[in-house]
Scaffold this motif. Structure first.
Motif, PDB file in Angstrom:
ATOM      1  N   UNK A 190       0.844  -1.188   0.000  1.00 54.36           N
ATOM      2  CA  UNK A 190       0.000   0.000   0.000  1.00 54.36           C
ATOM      3  C   UNK A 190       0.876   1.234   0.000  1.00 54.36           C
ATOM      4  N   UNK A 191       0.362   2.299  -0.571  1.00 48.54           N
ATOM      5  CA  UNK A 191       1.052   3.575  -0.515  1.00 48.54           C
ATOM      6  C   UNK A 191       1.130   4.064   0.918  1.00 48.54           C
ATOM      7  N   UNK A 192       2.182   4.788   1.242  1.00 50.87           N
ATOM      8  CA  UNK A 192       2.424   5.255   2.611  1.00 50.87           C
ATOM      9  C   UNK A 192       1.248   6.022   3.211  1.00 50.87           C
ATOM     10  N   UNK A 193       0.503   6.838   2.440  1.00 52.93           N
ATOM     11  CA  UNK A 193      -0.631   7.542   3.062  1.00 52.93           C
ATOM     12  C   UNK A 193      -1.721   6.604   3.601  1.00 52.93           C
ATOM     13  N   UNK A 194      -1.678   5.348   3.209  1.00 47.81           N
ATOM     14  CA  UNK A 194      -2.722   4.395   3.599  1.00 47.81           C
ATOM     15  C   UNK A 194      -2.259   3.450   4.713  1.00 47.81           C
ATOM     16  N   UNK A 195      -1.070   3.665   5.229  1.00 45.03           N
ATOM     17  CA  UNK A 195      -0.540   2.820   6.295  1.00 45.03           C
ATOM     18  C   UNK A 195      -1.174   3.183   7.636  1.00 45.03           C
TER      19      UNK A 195
END
Length: 177
Positions: A100-105
């Motif tokens: 997942x992209x970092x903003x979704x962690x």
């Protein structure tokens, strides 16, 4: 078309307009530091990867799902099933993975998507066992594996890059969906 809805996510096959957002995820060195040798992927390399992922769907009947947020329609990344041919010692097991992209962690998306993927593996594809393969030190992925009820089964070394790996597994007859 194979789609899975969870409370917050849509897991689906890939669309042409997923290329750019997935390439943005693959270009982020922070996201990619635990993937293979840590190299980022550019737009062309991401396009090749998407093509391979779709081919696996066609050939195996499973593959990597695009993970879309239901609330916004944003592509968060992927989760899904694949043949871990890079690590022959675990074959013929099927591997679950996620990126997942970092903003979704840190929001539970990886665990939510992976849980739905395990249900898909058991109920729709009739798989008996699924493994996860994580670099040692990737605590976030280790945590997702544990949340799925997966147990460590071995430590090994990546045959190309030489770093240490944890292999977790779950017998899907014991999975609590």
């Amino acid at each position: 078309m194979t789609e899975i809805r969870t409370p917050r996510l849509l897991l689906r096959r890939w669309h042409d307009d997923d290329l750019v957002p997935m390439a943005d995820i693959n270009r982020d060195p922070y996201v990619m530091r635990w993937v293979d040798d840590g190299s980022v992927l550019d737009l062309d390399q991401t396009a090749e990867a998407l093509e391979l992922w779709e081919e696996e769907w066609d050939e195996e009947g499973f593959g990597l799902f695009a993970v879309e947020l239901l609330a916004s329609g944003e592509l968060a990344g992927f989760t899904g099933l694949s043949l871990p041919s890079f690590l022959p010692e675990v074959m013929p097991d099927v591997a679950i993975s996620w990126r997942l992209g970092a903003p979704f962690w840190g929001q539970g998306y990886a665990s939510e998507a992976a849980h739905a993927t395990l249900e898909f593996a058991l109920q729709d594809r009739g798989l008996d066992r699924v493994v996860s393969i994580n670099r040692i030190g990737d605590d976030a992925s280790e945590n997702v594996s544990r949340k799925l009820g997966m147990a460590p089964v071995r430590e090994t070394v990546h045959p190309v890059h030489g770093f240490a790996l944890h292999v977790h597994a779950i017998d899907l007859t014991e999975f609590h969906g």
